[in-house]
Design a protein around this motif. Sequence first.
Motif, mmCIF file in Angstrom:
data_model
loop_
_atom_site.group_PDB
_atom_site.id
_atom_site.type_symbol
_atom_site.label_atom_id
_atom_site.label_comp_id
_atom_site.label_asym_id
_atom_site.label_seq_id
_atom_site.Cartn_x
_atom_site.Cartn_y
_atom_site.Cartn_z
ATOM 1 N N MET A 144 -38.585 -26.618 76.505
ATOM 2 C CA MET A 144 -38.235 -27.831 75.516
ATOM 3 C C MET A 144 -37.587 -29.187 76.046
ATOM 4 O O MET A 144 -36.856 -28.846 77.013
ATOM 5 N N ARG A 145 -37.775 -30.106 75.404
ATOM 6 C CA ARG A 145 -37.263 -31.358 75.919
ATOM 7 C C ARG A 145 -36.028 -31.753 74.945
ATOM 8 O O ARG A 145 -36.176 -31.357 73.890
ATOM 9 N N PRO A 146 -34.998 -32.365 75.386
ATOM 10 C CA PRO A 146 -33.880 -32.481 74.389
ATOM 11 C C PRO A 146 -34.080 -33.360 73.587
ATOM 12 O O PRO A 146 -34.885 -34.266 73.514
ATOM 13 N N ASP A 147 -33.404 -33.350 72.415
ATOM 14 C CA ASP A 147 -33.549 -34.534 71.113
ATOM 15 C C ASP A 147 -33.002 -35.697 71.631
ATOM 16 O O ASP A 147 -31.675 -35.722 71.379
ATOM 17 N N MET A 148 -33.456 -36.585 72.221
ATOM 18 C CA MET A 148 -32.811 -37.792 72.879
ATOM 19 C C MET A 148 -33.838 -39.025 72.944
ATOM 20 O O MET A 148 -34.987 -38.633 72.999
ATOM 21 N N PRO A 149 -33.593 -40.186 72.794
ATOM 22 C CA PRO A 149 -34.449 -41.219 73.072
ATOM 23 C C PRO A 149 -35.010 -41.433 74.455
ATOM 24 O O PRO A 149 -34.603 -41.047 75.235
ATOM 25 N N ASN A 150 -36.358 -41.378 74.297
ATOM 26 C CA ASN A 150 -37.215 -41.368 75.623
ATOM 27 C C ASN A 150 -37.248 -40.212 76.529
ATOM 28 O O ASN A 150 -37.477 -40.168 77.792
ATOM 29 N N ALA A 151 -36.871 -38.920 75.713
ATOM 30 C CA ALA A 151 -37.051 -37.661 76.524
ATOM 31 C C ALA A 151 -38.498 -37.574 77.010
ATOM 32 O O ALA A 151 -38.668 -36.797 77.776
ATOM 33 N N HIS A 152 -39.434 -38.349 76.390
ATOM 34 C CA HIS A 152 -40.745 -37.870 76.914
ATOM 35 C C HIS A 152 -41.165 -38.513 78.177
ATOM 36 O O HIS A 152 -42.033 -38.111 79.070
ATOM 37 N N LEU A 153 -40.183 -39.366 78.804
ATOM 38 C CA LEU A 153 -40.058 -39.824 80.345
ATOM 39 C C LEU A 153 -39.985 -38.654 81.094
ATOM 40 O O LEU A 153 -40.210 -38.608 82.357
ATOM 41 N N GLY A 154 -39.373 -37.507 80.812
ATOM 42 C CA GLY A 154 -39.058 -36.327 81.692
ATOM 43 C C GLY A 154 -40.107 -35.354 81.657
ATOM 44 O O GLY A 154 -41.023 -35.268 80.833
#
Length: 479
Positions: A144-154
């Motif tokens: 899972m990626r965290p629910d935060m702006p720009n998490a798609h960069l990780g």
Amino acid sequence: MPYDFDLFVIGGGSGGVRAARTAAATGAKVALAEESRMGGTCVIRGCVPKKLMVFASEFREQSELAREYGWDAKLGAFDWAGFRTRLHGELDRLEGVYRRLLNGSNVKIFDSRAKLADSHTIRLSDGTTATAETILIATGGRPMRPDMPNAHLGVVSDDIFNLDSLPKSILIVGGGYIACEFACILNGLGVEVTQYYRGAQILRGFDEEARGLVAEMMRERGIDLHLGTNIVEMTAEATRLSEGGMTMPVEELGIDREDKQAGAPGETVWVKATNGTERVFDYVFFATGRAPNSHGLGLEDLGVGINRRGAIEVDAYSRTSVENIYAIGDVTDRIQLTPVAIREGMAFTETVYKNNPTAVDHALVPSAVFTQPELGTVGMTEEQAREQEPIEVYCTSFRPMKTAFAERPDRVLMKLIVSKATRKVLGCHIVAPDAGELIQMVGIAVKAGLTKEDFDRTVAVHPTMSEELVTMHSPVRTA
């Protein structure tokens, strides 16, 4: 009503494949659908490639240690591209093994995503429809990626095995076993590793003393570990520069854009942390948990119980709230370990096809965290045990012979938790090289209910680290 199959398994990981094969061996007509690669998380995106990366990451330190033992050991640069090619070749081989095992068991394979149209009907993404008397969900989990702006960069753990090149720097966000294992792996491969974890100590849920030593040794090896720290904001560095957020050239921040590979996230990432620091990393790696792959299967429409975490709710025999639908493995979020999923698959076959109702025993399951050094554990932590009953704690921490000779600061830990009333060993925790190998053997003793006196009666193997497990005669504390 006649069905196309007696059993239809959705998910080609270790648990699903074992259930399909053992059920087919009873004479059942079995099919299995897998939308990705056969072998699932463990073989393709988890245990196997990770452990091979662990092995690769250990050679740098071993070569340095060899020099202290008189060897003229000179280790060159790590060839990530060559290693990755060989790694993927091994994963291809293992996937082929899984397919041959299924074909040899007369299991019909569908390389498609499956969804339930009703409790007996499976609709596949290739347009095929099949019916089955019994359906087994073994779809595993996903990072899972965290629910935060720009998490798609990780990136997440699935991405690490496919990088075109190793980054010069990486920020790992998280403090669980995946975060800590990859921090050690990438550090060993020469990557500058920073790790943020919002909690007070890494490896939550493990023994406090053991996880404290792991954290100490990670820092000793050069991992920049920050506890009580999380990301406040992150953005692509190029975007930030173009918007005037910073005038300093990227090169002055130690980032060479020509060395940055193409692909996710595709840009160096600027990160602001809760401790006020602002830094730029080649990659941000989110190791912030895993979620069960339960949604999009049509289960909710059929009334299959799913909890708030997305796990399919099952009884002791892996049966869901719909009588003919079962679920095993990580999608049930009981114990997320491959050997547990395999046992659940075998128990499913015993229950459904051998008229031998079998519930998997989830107590006293040994496990290992492949950090450097490793953490092996079975049974209760000291914290859990002292809440249950009066206990004695036998513990020793020392410099092991191999690295002490080379004047290294490495330390290991051997710890037993003992019931005062029954004298049974309630838990064992080992922090040491090859702790995973050691805890497998100790796990047998703890599962068998052996007492501290049984351990004491066992003659030590000398000189070894593990001899301390049978030579600690006085408790260091009671609770």
